[in-house]
Design a protein around this motif. Structure first.
Motif, PDB file in Angstrom:
ATOM      1  N   CYS A  74       0.845  -1.175   0.000  1.00 56.13           N
ATOM      2  CA  CYS A  74       0.000   0.000   0.000  1.00 56.13           C
ATOM      3  C   CYS A  74       0.889   1.236   0.000  1.00 56.13           C
ATOM      4  O   CYS A  74       2.083   1.151   0.311  1.00 56.13           O
ATOM      5  N   ASP A 150      -2.599   8.022  -6.018  1.00 55.94           N
ATOM      6  CA  ASP A 150      -3.407   7.380  -7.070  1.00 55.94           C
ATOM      7  C   ASP A 150      -2.529   6.973  -8.242  1.00 55.94           C
ATOM      8  O   ASP A 150      -2.637   5.863  -8.781  1.00 55.94           O
ATOM      9  N   ARG A 159      -3.592  -0.042 -13.331  1.00 57.73           N
ATOM     10  CA  ARG A 159      -5.005   0.347 -13.341  1.00 57.73           C
ATOM     11  C   ARG A 159      -5.122   1.789 -12.855  1.00 57.73           C
ATOM     12  O   ARG A 159      -4.917   2.071 -11.680  1.00 57.73           O
ATOM     13  N   ILE A 162      -8.426   5.483 -10.277  1.00 64.93           N
ATOM     14  CA  ILE A 162      -8.973   5.108  -8.976  1.00 64.93           C
ATOM     15  C   ILE A 162      -8.333   5.983  -7.904  1.00 64.93           C
ATOM     16  O   ILE A 162      -7.132   6.252  -7.947  1.00 64.93           O
ATOM     17  N   ASP A 164      -8.727   6.971  -3.415  1.00 67.14           N
ATOM     18  CA  ASP A 164      -9.312   6.561  -2.142  1.00 67.14           C
ATOM     19  C   ASP A 164     -10.095   7.720  -1.535  1.00 67.14           C
ATOM     20  O   ASP A 164      -9.927   8.877  -1.930  1.00 67.14           O
ATOM     21  N   GLU A 196     -12.819   6.967  -9.920  1.00 69.33           N
ATOM     22  CA  GLU A 196     -13.623   6.067  -9.102  1.00 69.33           C
ATOM     23  C   GLU A 196     -13.041   6.097  -7.699  1.00 69.33           C
ATOM     24  O   GLU A 196     -11.826   6.018  -7.512  1.00 69.33           O
ATOM     25  N   VAL A 198     -12.778   4.571  -3.827  1.00 72.23           N
ATOM     26  CA  VAL A 198     -12.962   3.384  -2.990  1.00 72.23           C
ATOM     27  C   VAL A 198     -12.467   3.698  -1.581  1.00 72.23           C
ATOM     28  O   VAL A 198     -11.696   4.637  -1.379  1.00 72.23           O
ATOM     29  N   GLN A 202      -8.589  -0.930   0.535  1.00 71.24           N
ATOM     30  CA  GLN A 202      -9.319  -1.932  -0.264  1.00 71.24           C
ATOM     31  C   GLN A 202      -8.426  -2.417  -1.406  1.00 71.24           C
ATOM     32  O   GLN A 202      -7.725  -1.634  -2.049  1.00 71.24           O
ATOM     33  N   ILE A 204      -7.281  -3.130  -4.927  1.00 74.26           N
ATOM     34  CA  ILE A 204      -7.670  -2.533  -6.211  1.00 74.26           C
ATOM     35  C   ILE A 204      -7.034  -3.242  -7.393  1.00 74.26           C
ATOM     36  O   ILE A 204      -7.301  -2.896  -8.550  1.00 74.26           O
ATOM     37  N   SER A 225      -5.604   0.099  -1.962  1.00 74.98           N
ATOM     38  CA  SER A 225      -5.844   1.541  -2.091  1.00 74.98           C
ATOM     39  C   SER A 225      -5.188   2.289  -0.946  1.00 74.98           C
ATOM     40  O   SER A 225      -5.160   1.824   0.192  1.00 74.98           O
TER      41      SER A 225
END
Length: 292
Positions: A74, A150, A159, A162, A164, A196, A198, A202, A204, A225
């Protein structure tokens, strides 16, 4: 015993720490970052410098322990540091740092439509920076606008798009309703530029195969995330409900863990969601950096 990797991208450097399931530190490394480029109220940094420091950290860690035993990683980054990217995640220009405060006209637009208790107020908010970037070539051609954490997590797992809940707060995200609020439409920002969102913590995605091969991670290593640097600082102390933590870096941050959110914009107080609790507090750009 499984291991876990945490990465912190701060103002002065990138720090990485590997812990086991009991929370004991197994390895740690630090790589310095060059100072951001300052020109009056504009403060910028090349995102490639973040990645270079992160890669150097992982190169070193790979010599200290078997990276294949790390189950998940993370990353946290500085709050409100924002950049524009294309569809492949390639930065389209320098990032606007957390203390970049040139977007004064954008802040006035936000003030006219945002609720008084929104964390998106102020020229240094992520939302003000996004509005400023939309008038630049990078903003006009952007596919993603991402915070520091991010973008780096996106590069690790391949990806993008996304964020947080903690990083998204100053981009205008409604942390109570857990959605992008309707008032953002008044700013005429393309909806596709909002990531997006989240919860922090979490899964991802998984670490890209190329990075697994480079550093010896196992296939399927989870990417989690992230959060903001000050939120990560609070979590690292193990403080509980009703306890407060002051973190002193380049900035000064005070947060207290509460069972309910507190929003007092007149005093610079807002709340991050942390699991089923809230981190209420505020920050000042007059921290350790004033000693320079």
């Amino acid at each position: 015993m499984p291991l876990f990797l945490g990465i912190d991208i701060g103002t002065s450097g990138c720090r990485s720490c590997v812990i086991d399931a009991a929370g004991d530190i197994r390895a740690g490394v630090h790589t310095a970052l060059p100072a951001p480029v300052r020109n009056g109220s504009a403060v910028e940094q090349d995102p490639a410098q973040w990645w270079s420091a992160l890669a150097e950290n992982l190169d070193t860690l790979a010599t200290q322990l078997p990276m294949g035993t790390i189950e998940a990683l993370c990353l946290d980054g500085t709050s409100s540091t924002l950049l524009c990217c294309d569809t492949a995640g390639t930065p389209l220009g320098p990032a606007l740092m957390y203390n970049d405060a040139r977007a004064t006209a954008a802040a006035q637009r936000i003030r006219a439509c945002a609720p008084h208790d929104s964390a998106a107020h102020g020229a240094s908010s992520s939302l003000a920076k996004l509005l400023w970037l939309l008038d630049t070539p990078a903003g006009k051609s952007a596919s993603h606008t991402l915070h520091q954490a991010d973008w780096l997590l996106g590069r690790l797992c391949g990806r993008y798009g996304i964020s947080d809940e903690n990083n998204a707060l100053k981009l205008g995200y409604d942390i109570l309703r857990r959605e992008w609020p309707d008032w953002l439409a008044q700013l005429n920002i393309p909806r596709s530029l909002f990531p997006e969102v989240v919860p922090a913590g979490q899964a991802i995605g998984q670490l890209s195969d190329a990075w697994c091969r480079r550093w010896g991670f196992s296939a399927g290593t989870r990417v989690i995330s992230g959060t903001t640097d000050s939120t990560a600082s609070f979590m690292a102390t193990g403080a509980g409900t009703g306890e407060a933590v002051t973190s002193l870096g380049s900035t000064l941050v005070l947060k207290v863990l509460s069972v309910q959110p507190v929003f007092a914009p007149g005093s610079g107080i807002y709340s991050h969601r942390l699991g089923n609790h809230w981190l209420a507090g505020g920050a000042s750009n007059s921290g350790g950096a004033v000693l320079q």
